[in-house]
Design an enzyme around this catalytic site. Structure first.
Site, PDB file in Angstrom:
ATOM      1  N   GLU A 111      39.007  45.606  37.258  1.00 54.60           N
ATOM      2  CA  GLU A 111      37.575  45.605  37.579  1.00 54.60           C
ATOM      3  C   GLU A 111      36.958  47.003  37.416  1.00 54.60           C
ATOM      4  O   GLU A 111      35.802  47.204  37.797  1.00 54.60           O
ATOM      5  CB  GLU A 111      37.331  45.115  39.016  1.00 54.60           C
ATOM      6  N   HIS A 134      35.660  46.452  46.470  1.00 52.87           N
ATOM      7  CA  HIS A 134      35.713  44.997  46.283  1.00 52.87           C
ATOM      8  C   HIS A 134      36.818  44.435  47.153  1.00 52.87           C
ATOM      9  O   HIS A 134      37.928  44.969  47.167  1.00 52.87           O
ATOM     10  CB  HIS A 134      35.978  44.687  44.804  1.00 52.87           C
ATOM     11  N   HIS A 136      38.178  40.559  49.537  1.00 50.13           N
ATOM     12  CA  HIS A 136      38.151  39.090  49.610  1.00 50.13           C
ATOM     13  C   HIS A 136      38.018  38.624  51.069  1.00 50.13           C
ATOM     14  O   HIS A 136      38.938  37.995  51.600  1.00 50.13           O
ATOM     15  CB  HIS A 136      39.443  38.520  49.011  1.00 50.13           C
ATOM     16  N   GLU A 164      22.582  42.693  64.736  1.00 43.33           N
ATOM     17  CA  GLU A 164      22.940  43.877  63.949  1.00 43.33           C
ATOM     18  C   GLU A 164      22.724  43.726  62.435  1.00 43.33           C
ATOM     19  O   GLU A 164      22.586  44.721  61.731  1.00 43.33           O
ATOM     20  CB  GLU A 164      24.430  44.219  64.162  1.00 43.33           C
ATOM     21  N   HIS A 205      35.106  33.962  45.459  1.00 39.88           N
ATOM     22  CA  HIS A 205      35.971  35.103  45.131  1.00 39.88           C
ATOM     23  C   HIS A 205      35.923  36.201  46.187  1.00 39.88           C
ATOM     24  O   HIS A 205      36.952  36.524  46.773  1.00 39.88           O
ATOM     25  CB  HIS A 205      35.599  35.643  43.743  1.00 39.88           C
TER      26      HIS A 205
HETATM   27  O1  2HA Z   1      42.337  43.103  41.463  1.00 42.63           O
HETATM   28  O2  2HA Z   1      40.560  41.227  43.275  1.00 42.63           O
HETATM   29  O3  2HA Z   1      38.924  40.688  41.297  1.00 42.63           O
HETATM   30  C1  2HA Z   1      42.366  41.816  41.951  1.00 42.63           C
HETATM   31  C2  2HA Z   1      41.004  41.326  42.170  1.00 42.63           C
HETATM   32  C3  2HA Z   1      40.226  40.991  40.979  1.00 42.63           C
HETATM   33 ZN    ZN Z   2      38.866  40.087  43.594  1.00 41.36          ZN
END
Ligand code: 2HA
Ligand code: ZN
Length: 265
Positions: A111, A134, A136, A164, A205
């Protein structure tokens, strides 16, 4: 190890892992380092390997980044930063030079083009911007299965989950539909949203968050995920009361919050 800037990054990666927001090799992070910070770790001009990208990085040439490695696990970054992270310099419009890290022959996250495009956009809005993360987060992903994907609807619902929210992300949150990760399309779409938002949800995602400091971005992720958790816990229950538009406007006035207009007003 003893490198303060690397320790700060690996502490956050470890916390993200411990929250359950970066299973296996899930998630990636890139953080702008100052020249002094890089000097405290390695030479600033001894390029070990290079990585080329097909988009224009001219506005960030000369900047230094620490970037998580492709396929690497956040779980392992604290104990072995030199294998799991790399320090890179943007050496020309299309090239990153590796100065330190990726000790096992690794490379930047898949990414990385999306991260770099986000840095380019955020720096135009905020010269103090430094971090793209990034991850999850579970409840944010849950919400993308049961909530429509309209950014204003998400913003309104997350703002109304807890007092908040509007304080922490007054500009709201952007939501993208499912798009192939690691590709050009999702990078361009995410960076486009970053012109107006620090936070972008990728349906089914995860989440991209940006900001000035590690604490600010970690706090942003925590607050969004907390709001999503509350949403998921109450969405199928009868609701007797909630935060009203009027109450949010009162809060915004009292705290002098410059919030996104056209949603609650
Ligand atoms: O690197 O989360 O979006 C693994 C991820 C890809
Ligand atoms: Zn990811």
């Amino acid at each position: 190890m003893g490198y303060k800037c690397i320790e700060e990054v690996t502490e956050i990666l470890d916390l993200l892992y411990k929250h359950g927001w970066d299973e296996r090799n899930g998630g990636n992070l890139s953080y702008i380092l100052t020249e002094e910070e890089v000097e405290s770790v390695c030479d600033t001009d001894k390029v070990k390997r290079t990585f080329t990208y097909n988009f224009d990085m001219s506005s960030i040439v000369g900047k230094y980044f620490v970037i998580t490695g492709t396929g690497k696990y956040f779980k392992n970054c604290l104990k072995d930063p030199e294998t799991n992270l790399g320090i890179l310099k943007v050496i020309d419009n299309h090239t990153l030079g590796l100065l330190w890290g990726y000790k096992d022959g690794g490379a930047p996250t898949s990414e990385a083009p999306t991260h770099l495009k986000c840095h380019i956009e955020r720096l135009k809005v905020d010269p103090k911007h430094r971090l793209v993360c990034h991850c999850h987060p579970t409840n944010v992903i849950c919400m993308t299965h049961i909530h429509d994907l309209d950014s204003n609807h998400w913003t309104e619902d997350l703002w109304k989950m807890q007092t908040e929210s509007i304080v922490v992300f007054p500009e709201g949150i952007a939501v993208l539909p499912w798009i192939l990760c690691g590709g050009e399309e999702i990078g361009i779409a995410t960076a486009e949203k970053m012109k107006e938002y620090r936070s972008v949800v990728w349906a089914q995602h995860g989440l991209f968050c940006t900001g000035k400091t590690l604490d600010e971005v970690f706090g942003l992720i925590e607050t969004i995920e907390k709001a999503a958790e509350i949403y998921m816990k109450i969405c199928d229950k009868p609701r007797l009361q909630s935060i009203t538009n009027e109450q949010l406007l009162t809060l915004a006035k009292a705290f002098k919050i410059d919030f996104r207009h056209g949603i609650i007003d």
